[in-house]
Design a protein around this motif. Structure first.
Motif, short mmCIF file in Angstrom:
data_model
loop_
_atom_site.label_atom_id
_atom_site.label_comp_id
_atom_site.label_asym_id
_atom_site.label_seq_id
_atom_site.Cartn_x
_atom_site.Cartn_y
_atom_site.Cartn_z
N THR A 121 0.86 -1.19 0.00
CA THR A 121 0.00 0.00 0.00
C THR A 121 0.90 1.23 0.00
N LYS A 149 -6.42 12.02 3.62
CA LYS A 149 -7.66 11.26 3.79
C LYS A 149 -8.23 11.45 5.19
N GLU A 191 -0.88 10.44 2.75
CA GLU A 191 -0.47 9.24 2.02
C GLU A 191 0.23 9.58 0.71
N GLU A 198 -6.68 2.16 -11.81
CA GLU A 198 -7.45 1.60 -10.69
C GLU A 198 -8.37 0.49 -11.12
N MET A 279 -4.59 -0.15 -7.00
CA MET A 279 -3.93 0.59 -8.06
C MET A 279 -2.95 -0.40 -8.70
N TYR A 286 -1.35 -2.49 -5.58
CA TYR A 286 -1.26 -1.80 -4.28
C TYR A 286 -2.68 -1.53 -3.80
N ILE A 288 -5.48 0.63 -2.33
CA ILE A 288 -5.84 2.02 -2.05
C ILE A 288 -6.75 2.06 -0.84
N GLU A 289 -7.68 1.12 -0.80
CA GLU A 289 -8.59 1.09 0.35
C GLU A 289 -9.30 -0.25 0.41
#
Ligand code: AMP
Ligand code: GLY
Length: 425
Positions: A121, A149, A191, A198, A279, A286, A288-289
Motif C-alpha cells: 500500500t 484522507k 499518504e 485503478e 492501483m 497496491y 488504495i482502500e
C-alpha cells in the motif's frame, strides 16, 4: 429460506435480482428498498440503522439470513447487535462485525493492518490536532501530489489529492481544525500518491476460506473522459481486461490471502464481502482502500456474472462451509451505465416521472434512487437507475448498456456515454 436485504440502492437491487433466481429463496424482504426492488420481494419501511426494528421484523417473518448492503450499519454494529441477542442467534448476518468493519471505518486502522501483514500500500502517517505541527513537517518532506484522507466515513468525499504544499497544508488545517468532514477528519492520514490504473477486486469470506469474485472497474467522475466531480460511481465493467490471471494471482498472493489470514490471526471475525480498491502500478497491485461491503455500481456487473447459486454461497459464509461451495463465473462481460438526476453530484430535483423502462429488453434495469408515487415510478435520488448488459464481448456489453440507458426517459436524465470504452484496444 426467508432473507432480508438491508439497503436501498442499485447494489441492493442487484442482490435482490440475483437472490430471486435461487430455488432456495422463499420470501425476500428489502429494508427499505426502492421502486424496483419491489419486483423481487417485499419492501419494508425500516431504516438501515434501526437495528431493533430490523430484528423484530426478522423474528416476525422468520428471516434466516440478513445481507447488509451499505457500510454504515456495519460500522455502527448491526452484526454485533444480532449476536448480542439470544433470540436472534439462529439468524445469520452477511457483513462483518464492528471490529472487522474498521477496515473501512478507519483509514488509519486499515493502513496499520496492511503494514502489520506486509500488504502493499502507499506509505503514510496519521495525525490529529495533538500532533498537527508534526503533520505539517511530515507533509513538507513528501513528494507531490500528496493524498490527504479523513480517517472516518465521509460518504466517499474524504479524500483530497493536493498538487501543491500550500494546498495540502490548507486542506490539512481545514480537515483537522475546521472539521471539514466532521469527526471523520479529526484524524487525517497523509499518504503517498500512487500512479497507475485503478480497479477493484471483490472477495467473499467466511473468515476461514474465501472466493475471489470477479474484478470490476468503476467510473467515479461525473463527466465523460473522467472529468469533473467525484460521484458514487457512474458505471462499471467486469471483468477488467488488464487484470489477467497473472495480475489476479499477484493480488491473491500478496493481498487477499494475507488479508484473510491477518484477520484470522488478529482474532477479528469476518463474514461477508471485502471490496479491495487497487492501483495497478506497473503490473504490481497496491491497496488504495478496503471497503467492507460490495461496491455500487460494481455489484451490478459482478453479480450478473456469477453463475452459482448466491444463497448457497452466502449460506456457506454463515455456516463456515464456503470452501465446499460450488463457485462458477460466466466468461461473458457485464457493463453497467448509471443514469443520474441532472445536477448530481451537486443539487438535483426529485419526483420526475420515469418512462420507458419496459422498452429495455437486452439489459437489466436496476433501480437505485427511485420511488413509487401514486402508482408512478419517480426519481428520488442522485443515482436513479443502473442499466446492466451481459454480452459475449466487452464492446457488445458497452454498446447495449449505453443504448439501453438512452431508451429511458425522465426530465433531467444524464448518463456517461463513454463508460468502458477506454478499455477497448
Ligand atoms: P478512497 O475513498 O480511498 O477510495 O479514495 C478515493 C479515490 O482517491 C480513489 O478511488 C483514488 O482514485 C484516489 N486515491 C486514493 N488514494 C490514493 C493514492 N494513494 N494514490 C492515488 N490516488 C488515490
Ligand atoms: N463504486 C464505489 C463504491 O461503491 O464505493
Amino acid at each position: 429460506m426467508n432473507i432480508l436485504i438491508v439497503g436501498s440502492g442499485g447494489r441492493e437491487s442487484a442482490f435482490a435480482y440475483k437472490l430471486s433466481q435461487s430455488p432456495r429463496l422463499k420470501s425476500l424482504f428489502i429494508a427499505p428498498g426502492n421502486a424496483g426492488t419491489g419486483k423481487y420481494g417485499e419492501n419494508v419501511s425500516i431504516h438501515v440503522n434501526d437495528f431493533e426494528a430490523l430484528a423484530e421484523f426478522c423474528l416476525e417473518k422468520e428471516v434466516k439470513m440478513v445481507i447488509v448492503g451499505p457500510e454504515e450499519p456495519l460500522v455502527k454494529g448491526l452484526h454485533d447487535y444480532f449476536l448480542s441477542r439470544e433470540d436472534l442467534a439462529h439468524i445469520g448476518v452477511v457483513g462483518p462485525q464492528k471490529q472487522g468493519a474498521m477496515l473501512e471505518g478507519s483509514k488509519e486502522f486499515s493502513k496499520e493492518f496492511m503494514v502489520r501483514h506486509n500488504i502493499p500500500t502507499a506509505s503514510f502517517a496519521a495525525f490529529t490536532a495533538e500532533n498537527f505541527q508534526e503533520g505539517i513537517e511530515y507533509l513538507r518532506k513528501q513528494e507531490l501530489p500528496i493524498v490527504l484522507k479523513a480517517d472516518g466515513l465521509a460518504a466517499g468525499k474524504g479524500v483530497l489529492i493536493c498538487n501543491s504544499f500550500q494546498e495540502a497544508e490548507e486542506s490539512f488545517h481545514k480537515m483537522i481544525h475546521e472539521k471539514q468532514f466532521g469527526d471523520a477528519s479529526s484524524t487525517v492520514v497523509i499518504e503517498q500518491f500512487l500512479s497507475g490504473i485503478e480497479l477493484s477486486v471483490f472477495v467473499l469470506t467466511d473468515g476461514e476460506s474465501y472466493k475471489v469474485l470477479p474484478s470490476a472497474k468503476d467510473y467515479k467522475r461525473i463527466g465523460e473522459g473522467d472529468q469533473g466531480l467525484n460521484t458514487g460511481g457512474m458505471g462499471s465493467v467486469s471483468p477488467v481486461p488488464f487484470a489477467d490471471d497473472e495480475f489476479i494471482k499477484k493480488v491473491e498472493d500478496r493481498i487477499i490471502k494475507p488479508t484473510v489470514d491477518g484477520l484470522k490471526e488478529e482474532n477479528i471475525p469476518y463474514k461477508g464481502f471485502i471490496f479491495i480498491g487497487l492501483m495497478n502500478v506497473g503490473g504490481d497491485p497496491y491497496v488504495i482502500e478496503y471497503n467492507v461491503r460490495m461496491g455500487d455500481p460494481e455489484t451490478q456487473s459482478v453479480l450478473t456474472r456469477i453463475e452459482s447459486d448466491l444463497i448457497d454461497l452466502l449460506d456457506g459464509v454463515i455456516s463456515n462451509t464456503l470452501e465446499e461451495k460450488e463457485y462458477k463465473v460466466s466468461p461473458k462481460t457485464a457493463a453497467t451505465v448509471v443514469c443520474v438526476s441532472g445536477g448530481y453530484p451537486g443539487d438535483y430535483v426529485k419526483g420526475k416521472v420515469i418512462d420507458n423502462i419496459e422498452h429495455v429488453e437486452d439489459s437489466i434495469v436496476f433501480h437505485a434512487g427511485t420511488s413509487l408515487e401514486n402508482g408512478e415510478i419517480v426519481t428520488s435520488g442522485g443515482r436513479v437507475l443502473a442499466v446492466t448488459s451481459v454480452q459475449e464481448t466487452l464492446f457488445e456489453a458497452l454498446q447495449q448498456a449505453t443504448a439501453d440507458a438512452g431508451r429511458i426517459f425522465y426530465a433531467g436524465k444524464y448518463f456517461r456515454k463513454d463508460i468502458g470504452f477506454d478499455l477497448l484496444d
